[in-house]
Design a protein around this motif. Sequence first.
Motif, PDB file in Angstrom:
ATOM      1  N   UNK A  36       0.847  -1.194   0.000  1.00  0.00           N
ATOM      2  CA  UNK A  36       0.000   0.000   0.000  1.00  0.00           C
ATOM      3  C   UNK A  36       0.884   1.247   0.000  1.00  0.00           C
ATOM      4  N   UNK A  37       0.480   2.234  -0.762  1.00  0.00           N
ATOM      5  CA  UNK A  37       1.242   3.488  -0.829  1.00  0.00           C
ATOM      6  C   UNK A  37       0.956   4.333   0.405  1.00  0.00           C
ATOM      7  N   UNK A  38       1.798   5.310   0.621  1.00  0.00           N
ATOM      8  CA  UNK A  38       1.593   6.223   1.744  1.00  0.00           C
ATOM      9  C   UNK A  38       0.279   6.982   1.581  1.00  0.00           C
ATOM     10  N   UNK A  39      -0.076   7.332   0.353  1.00  0.00           N
ATOM     11  CA  UNK A  39      -1.329   8.039   0.109  1.00  0.00           C
ATOM     12  C   UNK A  39      -2.517   7.166   0.490  1.00  0.00           C
ATOM     13  N   UNK A  40      -2.478   5.889   0.109  1.00  0.00           N
ATOM     14  CA  UNK A  40      -3.566   4.969   0.447  1.00  0.00           C
ATOM     15  C   UNK A  40      -3.648   4.783   1.959  1.00  0.00           C
ATOM     16  N   UNK A  41      -2.504   4.648   2.624  1.00  0.00           N
ATOM     17  CA  UNK A  41      -2.498   4.481   4.081  1.00  0.00           C
ATOM     18  C   UNK A  41      -3.039   5.732   4.779  1.00  0.00           C
ATOM     19  N   UNK A  42      -2.715   6.899   4.225  1.00  0.00           N
ATOM     20  CA  UNK A  42      -3.223   8.152   4.788  1.00  0.00           C
ATOM     21  C   UNK A  42      -4.741   8.212   4.668  1.00  0.00           C
ATOM     22  N   UNK A  43      -5.285   7.841   3.510  1.00  0.00           N
ATOM     23  CA  UNK A  43      -6.727   7.903   3.335  1.00  0.00           C
ATOM     24  C   UNK A  43      -7.430   6.830   4.169  1.00  0.00           C
ATOM     25  N   UNK A  44      -6.818   5.653   4.304  1.00  0.00           N
ATOM     26  CA  UNK A  44      -7.388   4.631   5.185  1.00  0.00           C
ATOM     27  C   UNK A  44      -7.405   5.107   6.632  1.00  0.00           C
ATOM     28  N   UNK A  45      -6.340   5.794   7.053  1.00  0.00           N
ATOM     29  CA  UNK A  45      -6.279   6.340   8.408  1.00  0.00           C
ATOM     30  C   UNK A  45      -7.393   7.364   8.606  1.00  0.00           C
ATOM     31  N   UNK A  46      -7.580   8.231   7.630  1.00  0.00           N
ATOM     32  CA  UNK A  46      -8.647   9.240   7.727  1.00  0.00           C
ATOM     33  C   UNK A  46     -10.014   8.565   7.830  1.00  0.00           C
ATOM     34  N   UNK A  47     -10.204   7.498   7.082  1.00  0.00           N
ATOM     35  CA  UNK A  47     -11.479   6.796   7.120  1.00  0.00           C
ATOM     36  C   UNK A  47     -11.702   6.142   8.485  1.00  0.00           C
ATOM     37  N   UNK A  48     -10.692   5.489   9.023  1.00  0.00           N
ATOM     38  CA  UNK A  48     -10.832   4.835  10.324  1.00  0.00           C
ATOM     39  C   UNK A  48     -11.073   5.874  11.418  1.00  0.00           C
ATOM     40  N   UNK A  49     -10.414   7.015  11.331  1.00  0.00           N
ATOM     41  CA  UNK A  49     -10.625   8.078  12.323  1.00  0.00           C
ATOM     42  C   UNK A  49     -12.051   8.625  12.222  1.00  0.00           C
ATOM     43  N   UNK A  50     -12.565   8.791  11.007  1.00  0.00           N
ATOM     44  CA  UNK A  50     -13.946   9.247  10.847  1.00  0.00           C
ATOM     45  C   UNK A  50     -14.919   8.211  11.406  1.00  0.00           C
ATOM     46  N   UNK A  51     -14.646   6.948  11.171  1.00  0.00           N
ATOM     47  CA  UNK A  51     -15.484   5.880  11.708  1.00  0.00           C
ATOM     48  C   UNK A  51     -15.396   5.853  13.235  1.00  0.00           C
ATOM     49  N   UNK A  52     -14.207   6.114  13.779  1.00  0.00           N
ATOM     50  CA  UNK A  52     -14.044   6.201  15.225  1.00  0.00           C
ATOM     51  C   UNK A  52     -14.947   7.310  15.791  1.00  0.00           C
ATOM     52  N   UNK A  53     -14.962   8.464  15.119  1.00  0.00           N
ATOM     53  CA  UNK A  53     -15.808   9.573  15.575  1.00  0.00           C
ATOM     54  C   UNK A  53     -17.285   9.225  15.553  1.00  0.00           C
ATOM     55  N   UNK A  54     -17.725   8.551  14.498  1.00  0.00           N
ATOM     56  CA  UNK A  54     -19.130   8.137  14.406  1.00  0.00           C
ATOM     57  C   UNK A  54     -19.459   7.136  15.505  1.00  0.00           C
ATOM     58  N   UNK A  55     -18.589   6.157  15.695  1.00  0.00           N
ATOM     59  CA  UNK A  55     -18.824   5.156  16.723  1.00  0.00           C
ATOM     60  C   UNK A  55     -18.752   5.767  18.120  1.00  0.00           C
ATOM     61  N   UNK A  56     -17.890   6.747  18.307  1.00  0.00           N
ATOM     62  CA  UNK A  56     -17.795   7.443  19.587  1.00  0.00           C
ATOM     63  C   UNK A  56     -19.116   8.129  19.928  1.00  0.00           C
ATOM     64  N   UNK A  57     -19.702   8.789  18.939  1.00  0.00           N
ATOM     65  CA  UNK A  57     -20.991   9.456  19.172  1.00  0.00           C
ATOM     66  C   UNK A  57     -22.070   8.445  19.541  1.00  0.00           C
ATOM     67  N   UNK A  58     -22.112   7.324  18.840  1.00  0.00           N
ATOM     68  CA  UNK A  58     -23.083   6.282  19.173  1.00  0.00           C
ATOM     69  C   UNK A  58     -22.802   5.683  20.555  1.00  0.00           C
ATOM     70  N   UNK A  59     -21.542   5.508  20.881  1.00  0.00           N
ATOM     71  CA  UNK A  59     -21.172   4.914  22.170  1.00  0.00           C
ATOM     72  C   UNK A  59     -21.614   5.797  23.321  1.00  0.00           C
ATOM     73  N   UNK A  60     -21.356   7.082  23.219  1.00  0.00           N
ATOM     74  CA  UNK A  60     -21.726   8.011  24.288  1.00  0.00           C
ATOM     75  C   UNK A  60     -23.234   8.010  24.504  1.00  0.00           C
ATOM     76  N   UNK A  61     -23.990   8.042  23.421  1.00  0.00           N
ATOM     77  CA  UNK A  61     -25.451   8.057  23.546  1.00  0.00           C
ATOM     78  C   UNK A  61     -25.990   6.733  24.062  1.00  0.00           C
ATOM     79  N   UNK A  62     -25.459   5.631  23.557  1.00  0.00           N
ATOM     80  CA  UNK A  62     -25.984   4.313  23.915  1.00  0.00           C
ATOM     81  C   UNK A  62     -25.616   3.918  25.334  1.00  0.00           C
ATOM     82  N   UNK A  63     -24.390   4.206  25.750  1.00  0.00           N
ATOM     83  CA  UNK A  63     -23.921   3.788  27.077  1.00  0.00           C
ATOM     84  C   UNK A  63     -24.760   4.398  28.201  1.00  0.00           C
ATOM     85  N   UNK A  64     -25.400   5.515  27.945  1.00  0.00           N
ATOM     86  CA  UNK A  64     -26.224   6.164  28.963  1.00  0.00           C
ATOM     87  C   UNK A  64     -27.522   5.406  29.230  1.00  0.00           C
ATOM     88  N   UNK A  65     -27.988   4.644  28.251  1.00  0.00           N
ATOM     89  CA  UNK A  65     -29.288   3.993  28.398  1.00  0.00           C
ATOM     90  C   UNK A  65     -29.256   2.471  28.288  1.00  0.00           C
TER      91      UNK A  65
END
Length: 151
Positions: A36-65
């Motif tokens: 994998x090229x550095x560009x591909x790894x960079x975009x994969x990292x950005x995607x995983x970080x965005x997915x982390x943010x989405x899952x974080x939002x769901x986790x915070x809301x769900x864990x309360x209830x």
Amino acid sequence: MPTEPLPELAEDFVPFATAALDFHQAINMPVAPVAASRTELDTLHAHVIALYGLLDAHTVRTAQVADAEGDHLKACRIRLWQAAEHLHAAFHAAPQPGPDRLATRDACRTRLPEGAPELTVCQRHLAVSARVRRDHTPADLRDPCTGLTRH
């Protein structure tokens, strides 16, 4: 006591993101074994970080209830961060264009990375790592199994 109905949700774009990833893999992944090229790894990292943010939002809301679901989402969130850590390390281990450029993890840690686009992956990783350190203990982040023993 009656509860208010949930508001209408916007159209769900996650299936479109999944389809886009499948499409990207189908048309852009070479058949031959190629690193994998550095560009591909960079975009994969950005995607995983965005997915982390989405899952974080769901986790915070769900864990309360919902304790059990919240625990599973927390474990998933930790695994996504571990994946982001590995992608960041793979980015720095990947060959750089040009023979005279040397990558160092120390430069990244001291916030003096290798320049664009290398700068973006390090800045993104450092920005999210501050939030990760607030939300998780070091033992959580290093544990190979997140021991969901409560439920």
